[in-house]
Design a protein around this motif. Sequence first.
Motif, PDB file in Angstrom:
ATOM      1  N   CYS A 218      15.577  17.362  14.142  1.00 30.53           N
ATOM      2  CA  CYS A 218      14.248  17.774  14.612  1.00 30.53           C
ATOM      3  C   CYS A 218      13.238  16.640  14.530  1.00 30.53           C
ATOM      4  CB  CYS A 218      13.728  19.010  13.887  1.00 30.53           C
ATOM      5  SG  CYS A 218      14.545  19.485  12.387  1.00 30.53           S
ATOM      6  N   SER A 219      13.441  15.606  15.308  1.00 31.29           N
ATOM      7  CA  SER A 219      12.456  14.521  15.312  1.00 31.29           C
ATOM      8  C   SER A 219      11.342  14.828  16.306  1.00 31.29           C
ATOM      9  CB  SER A 219      13.135  13.190  15.648  1.00 31.29           C
ATOM     10  OG  SER A 219      14.227  13.392  16.474  1.00 31.29           O
ATOM     11  N   ASP A 220      10.428  13.880  16.467  1.00 25.01           N
ATOM     12  CA  ASP A 220       9.307  14.001  17.408  1.00 25.01           C
ATOM     13  C   ASP A 220       8.371  15.169  17.117  1.00 25.01           C
ATOM     14  OD1 ASP A 220      10.096  11.789  18.786  1.00 25.01           O
ATOM     15  OD2 ASP A 220      11.392  12.919  20.148  1.00 25.01           O
ATOM     16  N   LEU A 221       8.245  15.504  15.854  1.00 27.44           N
ATOM     17  CA  LEU A 221       7.247  16.514  15.497  1.00 27.44           C
ATOM     18  C   LEU A 221       5.969  15.763  15.195  1.00 27.44           C
ATOM     19  CD1 LEU A 221       8.982  18.823  12.898  1.00 27.44           C
ATOM     20  CD2 LEU A 221       8.075  19.509  15.110  1.00 27.44           C
ATOM     21  N   ASN A 222       4.833  16.271  15.631  1.00 29.36           N
ATOM     22  CA  ASN A 222       3.604  15.603  15.194  1.00 29.36           C
ATOM     23  C   ASN A 222       2.593  16.602  14.649  1.00 29.36           C
ATOM     24  OD1 ASN A 222       3.023  16.766  17.558  1.00 29.36           O
ATOM     25  ND2 ASN A 222       2.847  14.856  18.722  1.00 29.36           N
ATOM     26  N   ASN A 223       3.114  17.614  13.978  1.00 32.21           N
ATOM     27  CA  ASN A 223       2.231  18.644  13.407  1.00 32.21           C
ATOM     28  C   ASN A 223       2.031  18.464  11.910  1.00 32.21           C
ATOM     29  OD1 ASN A 223       4.953  19.336  12.899  1.00 32.21           O
ATOM     30  ND2 ASN A 223       4.398  21.471  12.563  1.00 32.21           N
ATOM     31  N   TRP A 224       2.387  17.296  11.354  1.00 29.57           N
ATOM     32  CA  TRP A 224       2.239  17.164   9.903  1.00 29.57           C
ATOM     33  C   TRP A 224       1.581  15.838   9.522  1.00 29.57           C
ATOM     34  CZ3 TRP A 224       4.911  13.137   7.506  1.00 29.57           C
ATOM     35  CH2 TRP A 224       5.951  12.548   8.252  1.00 29.57           C
ATOM     36  N   VAL A 225       0.882  15.853   8.407  1.00 26.63           N
ATOM     37  CA  VAL A 225       0.296  14.630   7.837  1.00 26.63           C
ATOM     38  C   VAL A 225       0.447  14.680   6.318  1.00 26.63           C
ATOM     39  CG1 VAL A 225      -1.506  14.207   9.585  1.00 26.63           C
ATOM     40  CG2 VAL A 225      -2.006  15.706   7.648  1.00 26.63           C
ATOM     41  N   LEU A 226       0.380  13.508   5.699  1.00 30.78           N
ATOM     42  CA  LEU A 226       0.314  13.428   4.244  1.00 30.78           C
ATOM     43  C   LEU A 226      -1.114  13.075   3.860  1.00 30.78           C
ATOM     44  CD1 LEU A 226       3.560  11.397   3.419  1.00 30.78           C
ATOM     45  CD2 LEU A 226       3.216  13.879   3.310  1.00 30.78           C
ATOM     46  N   GLU A 227      -1.624  13.734   2.844  1.00 33.86           N
ATOM     47  CA  GLU A 227      -2.953  13.421   2.304  1.00 33.86           C
ATOM     48  C   GLU A 227      -2.673  12.862   0.917  1.00 33.86           C
ATOM     49  OE1 GLU A 227      -6.540  12.895   0.960  1.00 33.86           O
ATOM     50  OE2 GLU A 227      -5.294  14.306  -0.142  1.00 33.86           O
ATOM     51  N   CYS A 228      -2.807  11.538   0.776  1.00 32.87           N
ATOM     52  CA  CYS A 228      -2.262  10.845  -0.406  1.00 32.87           C
ATOM     53  C   CYS A 228      -3.233  10.723  -1.580  1.00 32.87           C
ATOM     54  CB  CYS A 228      -1.723   9.473  -0.005  1.00 32.87           C
ATOM     55  SG  CYS A 228      -0.241   9.601   1.029  1.00 32.87           S
ATOM     56  N   GLY A 229      -4.317  11.470  -1.582  1.00 39.26           N
ATOM     57  CA  GLY A 229      -5.312  11.324  -2.662  1.00 39.26           C
ATOM     58  C   GLY A 229      -5.181  12.349  -3.780  1.00 39.26           C
ATOM     59  N   GLY A 230      -4.049  13.029  -3.874  1.00 38.96           N
ATOM     60  CA  GLY A 230      -3.949  14.108  -4.878  1.00 38.96           C
ATOM     61  C   GLY A 230      -2.929  13.848  -5.966  1.00 38.96           C
ATOM     62  N   HIS A 231      -2.739  12.564  -6.348  1.00 38.51           N
ATOM     63  CA  HIS A 231      -1.683  12.284  -7.344  1.00 38.51           C
ATOM     64  C   HIS A 231      -2.191  12.314  -8.785  1.00 38.51           C
ATOM     65  CE1 HIS A 231      -3.291   8.246  -7.798  1.00 38.51           C
ATOM     66  NE2 HIS A 231      -3.286   8.142  -6.470  1.00 38.51           N
ATOM     67  N   PHE A 232      -3.522  12.307  -8.983  1.00 42.71           N
ATOM     68  CA  PHE A 232      -4.107  12.374 -10.328  1.00 42.71           C
ATOM     69  C   PHE A 232      -3.470  11.376 -11.300  1.00 42.71           C
ATOM     70  CE2 PHE A 232      -5.166  16.257  -8.200  1.00 42.71           C
ATOM     71  CZ  PHE A 232      -6.506  16.441  -8.519  1.00 42.71           C
ATOM     72  N   GLY A 233      -3.305  10.130 -10.819  1.00 44.60           N
ATOM     73  CA  GLY A 233      -2.821   9.070 -11.708  1.00 44.60           C
ATOM     74  C   GLY A 233      -1.358   8.722 -11.513  1.00 44.60           C
ATOM     75  N   GLY A 234      -0.594   9.570 -10.860  1.00 50.67           N
ATOM     76  CA  GLY A 234       0.812   9.246 -10.604  1.00 50.67           C
ATOM     77  C   GLY A 234       1.728  10.381 -11.013  1.00 50.67           C
ATOM     78  N   TYR A 235       3.002  10.212 -10.695  1.00 53.28           N
ATOM     79  CA  TYR A 235       3.990  11.265 -10.945  1.00 53.28           C
ATOM     80  C   TYR A 235       4.048  11.621 -12.439  1.00 53.28           C
ATOM     81  CZ  TYR A 235       8.150  14.065 -10.787  1.00 53.28           C
ATOM     82  OH  TYR A 235       9.016  15.114 -10.898  1.00 53.28           O
ATOM     83  N   GLY A 236       3.900  12.893 -12.743  1.00 58.59           N
ATOM     84  CA  GLY A 236       3.985  13.344 -14.133  1.00 58.59           C
ATOM     85  C   GLY A 236       2.733  13.069 -14.954  1.00 58.59           C
ATOM     86  N   LYS A 237       1.767  12.340 -14.384  1.00 62.33           N
ATOM     87  CA  LYS A 237       0.526  12.052 -15.127  1.00 62.33           C
ATOM     88  C   LYS A 237      -0.423  13.254 -14.997  1.00 62.33           C
ATOM     89  CE  LYS A 237       1.460   7.729 -16.183  1.00 62.33           C
ATOM     90  NZ  LYS A 237       1.887   6.860 -15.113  1.00 62.33           N
ATOM     91  N   THR A 238      -1.284  13.405 -15.993  1.00 64.19           N
ATOM     92  CA  THR A 238      -2.277  14.475 -15.901  1.00 64.19           C
ATOM     93  C   THR A 238      -3.654  13.911 -16.245  1.00 64.19           C
ATOM     94  OG1 THR A 238      -2.021  15.098 -18.212  1.00 64.19           O
ATOM     95  CG2 THR A 238      -0.639  16.269 -16.643  1.00 64.19           C
TER      96      THR A 238
END
Length: 298
Positions: A218-238
């Motif tokens: 299922c390539s050629d989809l353009n209905n999605w985006v990533l919003e990369c500002g919600g990591h709160f410091g990184g994986y597993g970080k709080t």
Amino acid sequence: MFHPVYELPVVSLNFPSARQRGIGIHLLRLDQIDERVSGNKWFKLKYNLKAAGEQGFDRVLSFGGAYSNHIHALAWAGKVLGIKTIGVIRGEPEYANNPTLSDAARWGMELHFVTRAEYKRRQDADFLHALKERFDDPFIVPEGGSNALAVKGTAEIVSRAIISDFGIDHIVLPCGTGGTLAGVAASQPDISVVGIPVLKGAEFLNDDIESLLKSAGCSDLNNWVLECGGHFGGYGKTTPELLAFIAMMASDYGIPLDQVYTGKMLLRVIELIDADFFVKGSQLLVLHTGGLQGLRSL
Ligand SMILES: *Cc1c(COP(=O)(O)O)cnc(C)c1O
């Protein structure tokens, strides 16, 4: 087989900042699908385990960190289905006593600890070959369960809830490897899907998701985006703010969230609403992807 809840509940949340803008937040409770294989991991494993059985494998091997929801879910699924499971775990053997891995071992998973350097080789053909030899020819599922068969499974998620009354125009979900986003986006081509990565520097996931979609046909989809500002410091970080938000959601709304995925995602949704990222009147289907066993790492 599993006897998961078939129709998944949706709860509408009444946040003041959303209400002011006429924005609806409808939380799809994947965490309620099964007591142990909670959330998206059930969908990611479903067709992988089916394929393993059909191809004559009697054991499944996969990869994860010491608190991995995927490893936890795989161990339980293996116990229920009578399939032997092997977990290749990043880290020291002393992690075997943590709640996630003690459950996994109790459910019959064989744990194999590797160094960070070895773990980095988890997609290398020679490393996989050595694991196949050592563990007697297992079916190998990649980290987080993300492959074409996972996309097929996660494409079923949204159809398991009744959402026709909400007029949904956006789906929002947390992303680790992006396998869940791939299936959700492929199954809902007319809805705009926003993924919130929970790791820092996650722009590389754009390419990973493209390849996953391609491998699933299922390539050629353009209905999605990533919003990369919600990591709160990184994986597993709080952060204190994140932990306070999770506590507030439990006490004021009765919604349990974990600190690795769902807490970050929902707090980021609120920040995005405050920043007018979503137009007035938007109706958001927000996926509670589960992962509550990981709360025990706090
Ligand atoms: C694994 C996991 C995710 C991430 O799913 P991907 O398909 O790897 O993006 C999100 N939420 C929870 C609770 C998870 O356990």
